[in-house]
Design a protein around this motif. Structure first.
Motif, PDB file in Angstrom:
ATOM      1  N   GLY A 197      26.605  37.334  33.211  1.00 54.54           N
ATOM      2  CA  GLY A 197      27.007  37.441  31.814  1.00 54.54           C
ATOM      3  C   GLY A 197      26.981  36.117  31.076  1.00 54.54           C
ATOM      4  N   SER A 198      27.664  35.128  31.594  1.00 59.72           N
ATOM      5  CA  SER A 198      27.706  33.832  30.923  1.00 59.72           C
ATOM      6  C   SER A 198      27.789  32.729  31.976  1.00 59.72           C
ATOM      7  CB  SER A 198      28.923  33.752  30.001  1.00 59.72           C
ATOM      8  OG  SER A 198      30.108  33.655  30.770  1.00 59.72           O
ATOM      9  N   PRO A 199      27.471  31.497  31.604  1.00 52.72           N
ATOM     10  CA  PRO A 199      27.586  30.396  32.565  1.00 52.72           C
ATOM     11  C   PRO A 199      29.007  30.242  33.118  1.00 52.72           C
ATOM     12  CG  PRO A 199      26.249  29.711  30.712  1.00 52.72           C
ATOM     13  CD  PRO A 199      26.825  31.066  30.359  1.00 52.72           C
ATOM     14  N   ALA A 200      30.007  30.486  32.282  1.00 51.81           N
ATOM     15  CA  ALA A 200      31.398  30.356  32.739  1.00 51.81           C
ATOM     16  C   ALA A 200      31.725  31.415  33.786  1.00 51.81           C
ATOM     17  CB  ALA A 200      32.357  30.476  31.559  1.00 51.81           C
ATOM     18  N   VAL A 201      31.273  32.641  33.572  1.00 53.78           N
ATOM     19  CA  VAL A 201      31.518  33.713  34.535  1.00 53.78           C
ATOM     20  C   VAL A 201      30.763  33.426  35.828  1.00 53.78           C
ATOM     21  CG1 VAL A 201      31.177  36.164  35.011  1.00 53.78           C
ATOM     22  CG2 VAL A 201      32.003  35.449  32.778  1.00 53.78           C
ATOM     23  N   GLU A 202      29.519  32.967  35.716  1.00 49.50           N
ATOM     24  CA  GLU A 202      28.734  32.638  36.900  1.00 49.50           C
ATOM     25  C   GLU A 202      29.414  31.523  37.705  1.00 49.50           C
ATOM     26  OE1 GLU A 202      24.226  31.428  38.299  1.00 49.50           O
ATOM     27  OE2 GLU A 202      24.652  31.624  36.168  1.00 49.50           O
ATOM     28  N   ALA A 203      29.901  30.507  37.029  1.00 46.39           N
ATOM     29  CA  ALA A 203      30.596  29.413  37.714  1.00 46.39           C
ATOM     30  C   ALA A 203      31.842  29.931  38.422  1.00 46.39           C
ATOM     31  CB  ALA A 203      30.958  28.314  36.718  1.00 46.39           C
ATOM     32  N   ALA A 204      32.567  30.834  37.798  1.00 39.25           N
ATOM     33  CA  ALA A 204      33.775  31.397  38.416  1.00 39.25           C
ATOM     34  C   ALA A 204      33.424  32.198  39.663  1.00 39.25           C
ATOM     35  CB  ALA A 204      34.520  32.265  37.409  1.00 39.25           C
ATOM     36  N   VAL A 205      32.325  32.961  39.598  1.00 39.64           N
ATOM     37  CA  VAL A 205      31.887  33.744  40.757  1.00 39.64           C
ATOM     38  C   VAL A 205      31.536  32.813  41.917  1.00 39.64           C
ATOM     39  CG1 VAL A 205      30.035  35.238  41.618  1.00 39.64           C
ATOM     40  CG2 VAL A 205      31.127  35.744  39.432  1.00 39.64           C
ATOM     41  N   TRP A 206      30.744  31.764  41.647  1.00 41.60           N
ATOM     42  CA  TRP A 206      30.356  30.833  42.706  1.00 41.60           C
ATOM     43  C   TRP A 206      31.566  30.085  43.260  1.00 41.60           C
ATOM     44  CZ3 TRP A 206      26.301  31.402  45.446  1.00 41.60           C
ATOM     45  CH2 TRP A 206      25.151  31.966  44.900  1.00 41.60           C
ATOM     46  N   ASP A 207      32.499  29.723  42.392  1.00 39.37           N
ATOM     47  CA  ASP A 207      33.720  29.058  42.860  1.00 39.37           C
ATOM     48  C   ASP A 207      34.509  29.966  43.797  1.00 39.37           C
ATOM     49  OD1 ASP A 207      33.131  26.765  41.440  1.00 39.37           O
ATOM     50  OD2 ASP A 207      34.519  27.206  39.781  1.00 39.37           O
ATOM     51  N   LEU A 232      33.322  32.512  45.604  1.00 41.10           N
ATOM     52  CA  LEU A 232      32.577  32.651  46.855  1.00 41.10           C
ATOM     53  C   LEU A 232      32.734  31.407  47.731  1.00 41.10           C
ATOM     54  CD1 LEU A 232      29.284  34.386  45.679  1.00 41.10           C
ATOM     55  CD2 LEU A 232      31.014  35.331  47.218  1.00 41.10           C
ATOM     56  N   ALA A 233      32.664  30.230  47.127  1.00 43.39           N
ATOM     57  CA  ALA A 233      32.829  28.987  47.889  1.00 43.39           C
ATOM     58  C   ALA A 233      34.227  28.919  48.490  1.00 43.39           C
ATOM     59  CB  ALA A 233      32.558  27.779  46.996  1.00 43.39           C
ATOM     60  N   ASP A 234      35.236  29.344  47.724  1.00 43.42           N
ATOM     61  CA  ASP A 234      36.606  29.353  48.220  1.00 43.42           C
ATOM     62  C   ASP A 234      36.751  30.300  49.409  1.00 43.42           C
ATOM     63  OD1 ASP A 234      39.487  28.744  48.028  1.00 43.42           O
ATOM     64  OD2 ASP A 234      39.656  30.854  47.373  1.00 43.42           O
ATOM     65  N   LEU A 235      36.202  31.508  49.294  1.00 48.23           N
ATOM     66  CA  LEU A 235      36.269  32.474  50.395  1.00 48.23           C
ATOM     67  C   LEU A 235      35.535  31.959  51.630  1.00 48.23           C
ATOM     68  CD1 LEU A 235      35.749  35.802  48.413  1.00 48.23           C
ATOM     69  CD2 LEU A 235      37.845  35.062  49.574  1.00 48.23           C
ATOM     70  N   ALA A 236      34.365  31.368  51.419  1.00 46.53           N
ATOM     71  CA  ALA A 236      33.604  30.828  52.551  1.00 46.53           C
ATOM     72  C   ALA A 236      34.363  29.678  53.201  1.00 46.53           C
ATOM     73  CB  ALA A 236      32.221  30.374  52.090  1.00 46.53           C
ATOM     74  N   GLY A 237      34.990  28.826  52.394  1.00 44.30           N
ATOM     75  CA  GLY A 237      35.764  27.714  52.917  1.00 44.30           C
ATOM     76  C   GLY A 237      36.954  28.159  53.755  1.00 44.30           C
ATOM     77  N   LYS A 238      37.495  29.332  53.437  1.00 42.61           N
ATOM     78  CA  LYS A 238      38.622  29.894  54.189  1.00 42.61           C
ATOM     79  C   LYS A 238      38.157  30.784  55.346  1.00 42.61           C
ATOM     80  CE  LYS A 238      41.677  30.013  50.176  1.00 42.61           C
ATOM     81  NZ  LYS A 238      42.353  30.894  49.221  1.00 42.61           N
ATOM     82  N   SER A 239      36.835  30.845  55.550  1.00 41.77           N
ATOM     83  CA  SER A 239      36.233  31.720  56.574  1.00 41.77           C
ATOM     84  C   SER A 239      36.609  33.178  56.366  1.00 41.77           C
ATOM     85  CB  SER A 239      36.621  31.264  57.983  1.00 41.77           C
ATOM     86  OG  SER A 239      36.121  29.971  58.230  1.00 41.77           O
ATOM     87  N   ALA A 240      36.822  33.556  55.114  1.00 40.73           N
ATOM     88  CA  ALA A 240      37.171  34.940  54.787  1.00 40.73           C
ATOM     89  C   ALA A 240      35.932  35.827  54.694  1.00 40.73           C
ATOM     90  CB  ALA A 240      37.955  34.986  53.472  1.00 40.73           C
ATOM     91  N   ILE A 241      34.767  35.225  54.572  1.00 39.96           N
ATOM     92  CA  ILE A 241      33.520  35.986  54.564  1.00 39.96           C
ATOM     93  C   ILE A 241      32.562  35.346  55.566  1.00 39.96           C
ATOM     94  CG2 ILE A 241      33.688  36.859  52.201  1.00 39.96           C
ATOM     95  CD1 ILE A 241      31.831  34.608  51.316  1.00 39.96           C
ATOM     96  N   SER A 242      31.738  36.155  56.139  1.00 36.16           N
ATOM     97  CA  SER A 242      30.735  35.631  57.066  1.00 36.16           C
ATOM     98  C   SER A 242      29.564  36.597  57.122  1.00 36.16           C
ATOM     99  CB  SER A 242      31.329  35.445  58.460  1.00 36.16           C
ATOM    100  OG  SER A 242      31.710  36.698  58.989  1.00 36.16           O
TER     101      SER A 242
END
Length: 108
Positions: A52-62, A64-74
């Motif tokens: 939708g927008s750059p701000a929404v895209e940045a929030a999505v990537w943030d 995902l990075a947070d979940l990956a950093g917590k090993s919540a997704i693999s």
């Protein structure tokens, strides 16, 4: 890909393969033949990656990075291949394998 390249790829798709439709860069939709899909048992998946927008895209990537950093997704990784071994990888994929095949495109 699209256009003539997509048509050639559809002719070459393996039994139990998957076509991923991402955008329409060629300007023409990929023609899917439901009878061909049935007889060769392949699937098609549409992917619309527009948040939708750059701000929404940045929030999505943030997030995902947070979940990956917590090993919540693999993602289960099956085998890792070097870029030059892609033909071998494709040749081995006659039946679904456990985990995802990964292609290494750069060395560390």
């Amino acid at each position: 890909m699209g256009g003539d390249t997509a048509l050639a790829a559809l002719k070459a798709i393996a039994r139990n393969g998957r076509v991923v439709l991402i955008g329409l860069a060629s300007g023409r939709p990929v023609p899917l033949d439901s009878m061909d899909m049935l007889l060769r048992n392949y699937s098609a998946v549409g992917v619309l990656a527009t948040p939708g927008s750059p701000a929404v895209e940045a929030a999505v990537w943030d997030r995902l990075a947070d979940l990956a950093g917590k090993s919540a997704i693999s993602t289960p990784v099956g085998q890792v291949y070097d870029f030059w071994d892609v033909p071998e990888m494709i040749g081995r994929q006659t039946v679904p394998a456990a985990g995802k095949s990964v292609v290494r495109i750069a060395s560390e």
